[in-house]
Design a protein around this motif. Structure first.
Motif, PDB file in Angstrom:
ATOM      1  N   UNK A 183       0.892  -0.921   0.097  1.00 21.89           N
ATOM      2  CA  UNK A 183      -0.191   0.198  -0.914  1.00 21.89           C
ATOM      3  C   UNK A 183       0.859   1.326  -0.382  1.00 21.89           C
ATOM      4  N   UNK A 184       0.346   2.371  -1.368  1.00 21.65           N
ATOM      5  CA  UNK A 184       1.395   3.409  -0.823  1.00 21.65           C
ATOM      6  C   UNK A 184      -0.021   4.264  -0.420  1.00 21.65           C
ATOM      7  N   UNK A 185       0.366   5.044   0.974  1.00 21.12           N
ATOM      8  CA  UNK A 185      -0.753   6.185   1.778  1.00 21.12           C
ATOM      9  C   UNK A 185       0.165   7.719   0.577  1.00 21.12           C
ATOM     10  N   UNK A 186      -0.726   8.254   0.321  1.00 20.88           N
ATOM     11  CA  UNK A 186      -0.485   9.464  -0.414  1.00 20.88           C
ATOM     12  C   UNK A 186      -2.169  10.534  -0.628  1.00 20.88           C
ATOM     13  N   UNK A 187      -1.980  10.570   0.922  1.00 21.60           N
ATOM     14  CA  UNK A 187      -4.153  10.968   0.687  1.00 21.60           C
ATOM     15  C   UNK A 187      -3.239  13.263   0.735  1.00 21.60           C
ATOM     16  N   UNK A 188      -2.176  13.178   1.169  1.00 18.11           N
ATOM     17  CA  UNK A 188      -2.181  14.835   1.141  1.00 18.11           C
ATOM     18  C   UNK A 188      -2.524  16.309   1.944  1.00 18.11           C
ATOM     19  N   UNK A 189      -2.506  16.718   1.767  1.00 20.54           N
ATOM     20  CA  UNK A 189      -3.150  17.593   2.835  1.00 20.54           C
ATOM     21  C   UNK A 189      -4.680  17.085   3.325  1.00 20.54           C
ATOM     22  N   UNK A 190      -5.372  16.987   1.975  1.00 20.57           N
ATOM     23  CA  UNK A 190      -6.835  16.353   1.469  1.00 20.57           C
ATOM     24  C   UNK A 190      -7.316  15.357   3.071  1.00 20.57           C
ATOM     25  N   UNK A 191      -6.186  14.307   3.146  1.00 29.10           N
ATOM     26  CA  UNK A 191      -6.352  13.527   3.423  1.00 29.10           C
ATOM     27  C   UNK A 191      -5.347  13.420   4.983  1.00 29.10           C
ATOM     28  N   UNK A 192      -5.037  13.900   5.874  1.00 30.50           N
ATOM     29  CA  UNK A 192      -4.330  15.118   7.043  1.00 30.50           C
ATOM     30  C   UNK A 192      -5.093  14.217   8.201  1.00 30.50           C
TER      31      UNK A 192
END
Ligand code: FAD
Length: 455
Positions: A183-192
């Motif tokens: 899994x690559x967890x790359x949710x950025x600021x909107x997923x903080x």
């Protein structure tokens, strides 16, 4: 070979997928899930979500220095970090309809006129511009789809079971969970907030972070032209070592420069971007004045509370001695509530507010025509969520070595570093199946390219 799931089709996730397929990793084994839309469907108002994430609708300033935009060299050293930055910048040029229009600003010396009030950070920056990013996004997306990468749009990942390697999504109809090997967890600021909830749920050990908060400053460009001629994305800075506070101007936009509203945790804060198209020219400049404050206990909580208190009528604040808020590039008002004095802001920010006002006062000395011809959107914030402890060699979580955190969800704060972190993880994945010979990957699937891959 492993089934790779990437959560977040932002800069980090997209660069990771690109590195993998460029080196022969079968696209069919890669799934990217994003709560936003494809570059063909995404609206201008969707600032943070969709293909290329916040980077897709950003200003496209690709900074090229390890001291800017978050952490990369701490994981892999200076030389490797710069090599990864090159790859990211080349990707933006490769999918650009007119790559020759990507300009580089590279200031070489601090000009005397800003001294003694400010220092100037000297680093190169490539400027793409928001409008070209839309075209880049489409070309890049088409490329990944042509390589077999599967995208699942408008789907929010709501929970992750790291022990059983599966994801839960906000499907409208009952559907199965999505399984992954890696899994690559790359949710950025909107997923903080999602990242933070997972960190709490699994008690991830974290690295402490400072607070980064301030305002988005806006003024007619001519006041700053002398400095813009030297450095497009100028970074004025000052440091108060004993007080644990430093300030810098951040993410400067010029020519066709617009202020953008960011929504995080239901609150509004501000950022900015610029278009390249002359039709959008408004001759404005905007930039953040950001304070980095060290030593605050529970910095994340503190920043969230301050941002919450700086909301009025469901939005952020605007103050100017003489001006009114600007419009967006689509001609709509930048959402904000105009206040006629700063006493309320001072109450919320306490002693730290003085640093911001001193910064503005000193800019008035350095740029003498500025006077009262400026406005500020309050607040601008960089939520540095507690950074989970990762293995520096592949950004995998200490407890789950098949889960990699990248981009703003880890420690990045910009496009180049986010993309570099995605690329770095992809290299590690390739290294599990390939060896490098004469600069090329020789991989275990090279003899099986025609095989059907089903997961
Ligand atoms: C207006 C604006 C201007 C900017 N200008 C610049 C600039 O000029 N230069 C610069 O270096 N940086 C700039 N930035 C910052 C830069 O865009 C980010 O640092 C960068 O995009 C981070 O990359 P990322 O891949 O980590 O996250 P993002 O690019 O934000 O991508 C994250 C993706 O994850 C998705 N996602 C989040 N949570 C979930 C979930 N639960 N389920 C499914 N999907 C999810 C989102 O929809 C998003 O598409 C700007 C940001 C903004 C908002």
């Amino acid at each position: 070979m492993e089934k790779i799931v990437i959560v977040g089709a932002g800069v980090a996730g997209v660069n990771a997928a690109t590195k993998l397929v460029d080196n022969g990793y079968p696209g069919e084994a890669i799934t990217i899930i994003d709560m936003g839309k494809s570059p063909y469907e995404r609206k201008y108002s969707e600032v943070m979500e969709g293909f290329l994430g916040a980077g897709g609708w950003s200003d496209g300033k690709l900074t090229y220095h390890t001291a800017i935009g978050g952490h990369m060299s701490k994981y892999c050293g200076e030389d490797k970090a710069m090599e990864l930055f090159d790859e990211v910048i080349n990707n933006f040029k490769r999918f650009h309809p007119k790559p020759e229009e990507v300009q580089c600003s590279d200031p070489q010396a601090e000009p005397d006129f800003i001294k003694p009030h400010f220092g100037l950070r000297l680093f190169p920056v490539w400027h793409v511009g928001t409008d070209y990013l839309h075209e880049i996004g489409k070309n890049w997306y088409d490329f990944l789809v042509s390589k077999g990468v599967k995208f699942i749009w408008e789907t929010k990942v709501t929970n992750i079971d790291f022990d059983n390697q599966e994801l839960y999504c906000d499907w409208n109809t009952p559907k199965e969970t999505i399984k992954y090997d890696r899994l690559i967890f790359a949710v950025g600021k909107s997923g903080i907030d999602f990242g933070k909830a997972l960190a709490d749920q699994y008690s991830f050990p974290t690295e402490p972070k400072p607070v980064q908060i301030g305002v988005r400053f806006e003024a007619p460009q001519h006041h700053f032209q002398k400095l813009i001629d030297i450095s497009y994305d100028f970074k004025l800075y000052r440091k108060f070592e004993d007080e644990g506070v430093s300030l810098r101007s951040f993410c400067t936009n010029n020519n066709a420069a617009y202020v953008a509203v960011e929504e995080t945790y239901g609150n509004h804060s501000y950022n900015g971007h610029a278009k390249k198209d002359e039709a959008f020219r408004n001759n404005m400049t905007n930039f953040g004045i950001l304070m980095e404050i060290n030593g605050i206990e529970e910095p994340f909580k503190w920043a969230r509370e301050v941002v919450q208190k700086l909301q009025f009528h469901g939005t952020g604040l605007y103050y100017s001695p003489t001006r009114i808020p600007s419009t967006t590039s689509e001609g709509e008002d930048v959402r904000s509530y105009q206040i006629d004095n700063l006493s309320g802001v001072e109450n919320v920010m306490g002693e730290y507010w003085t640093y911001i006002m001193d910064f503005i006062e000193d800019m008035k000395k350095v740029f003498p025509t500025l006077k009262d011809d400026w406005g500020i959107y309050i607040p601008e914030v960089k939520y540095l969520s507690p950074e989970p402890l990762v293995d520096y060699k592949n950004l995998a979580l200490n407890q789950f070595d098949n889960v990699h955190f990248v981009g703003d969800a880890l420690s990045a704060r910009g496009i180049t570093v986010s993309g570099a972190q995605g690329t770095y993880v992809a290299e590690d994945i390739l290294g599990r199946f390939c060896k490098v010979e004469n600069g090329s990957y020789i991989c275990e699937w090279d003899n099986h390219m025609g095989d059907n891959i089903t997961f």
